[in-house]
Design a protein around this motif. Structure first.
Motif, short mmCIF file in Angstrom:
data_model
loop_
_atom_site.label_atom_id
_atom_site.label_comp_id
_atom_site.label_asym_id
_atom_site.label_seq_id
_atom_site.Cartn_x
_atom_site.Cartn_y
_atom_site.Cartn_z
N LYS A 1 25.73 12.77 14.09
CA LYS A 1 26.21 11.45 13.67
C LYS A 1 25.03 10.57 13.25
N ALA A 2 25.27 9.79 12.20
CA ALA A 2 24.29 8.80 11.76
C ALA A 2 24.32 7.62 12.73
N LYS A 3 23.39 6.70 12.57
CA LYS A 3 23.32 5.53 13.45
C LYS A 3 24.61 4.71 13.43
N ASN A 4 25.32 4.74 12.29
CA ASN A 4 26.57 3.97 12.19
C ASN A 4 27.77 4.71 12.78
N ILE B 1 27.73 13.24 9.85
CA ILE B 1 27.03 13.62 8.61
C ILE B 1 26.80 15.12 8.49
N SER C 1 28.36 19.49 5.50
CA SER C 1 28.62 18.05 5.40
C SER C 1 30.09 17.76 5.18
N SER D 1 20.03 11.55 4.63
CA SER D 1 20.43 11.05 5.94
C SER D 1 20.25 12.11 7.02
N VAL D 2 20.66 13.34 6.75
CA VAL D 2 20.48 14.42 7.71
C VAL D 2 18.99 14.69 7.93
N SER E 1 16.49 12.66 7.77
CA SER E 1 15.84 11.61 8.55
C SER E 1 16.40 11.49 9.97
N THR E 2 17.61 11.95 10.19
CA THR E 2 18.27 11.77 11.48
C THR E 2 18.08 12.96 12.43
#
Length: 108
Positions: free
Chosen positions: A17-20, A24, A78, A93-94, A96-97
């Motif tokens: 999961k992304a920060k939000n 993802i 995804s 996003s993936v 960086s996360t």
């Protein structure tokens, strides 16, 4: 954050999961939790390498990507995206996360 959970059929899966809170990346089903945990480790290793992401367009013209391990096996897929720009943002996003994401075990 990686979440390890059991699906309705009893298989272990993980999702990133992304920060939000948006999912993802999601895994296939694993029969053993240890293999699912190895999948998380594989994502953390392979997400650093942009060459491991395979962008694809589905039959309904939506986009998605697979993250592959060094042996070519898919370790995560995804969600669907409306266009190529959005799917590329999903890859970023993936990337960086994943490396810094903690893992939470919800399967207990």
């Amino acid at each position: 954050m990686f979440e390890i959970f059991k699906d309705k059929s009893g298989a272990f899966r993980f999702r990133l999961k992304a920060k939000n809170g948006e999912v993802i990346l999601a895994s296939e089903g694993y029969t053993q939790k240890t293999n699912c945990q190895k999948g998380v480790s594989s994502v953390k290793r392979n997400a650093k390498n942009e060459d491991r992401f395979e962008l694809k367009q589905s039959s309904n013209s939506k986009w998605f990507f697979n993250l592959k391990a060094g042996n070519g096996q898919v370790v995560g897929t995804s969600e669907m995206f409306e266009n190529e720009t959005n799917v590329k943002n999903g890859v970023k996003s993936v990337m960086s996360t994943a490396a810094v994401a903690e893992t939470v075990d919800l399967s207990k």
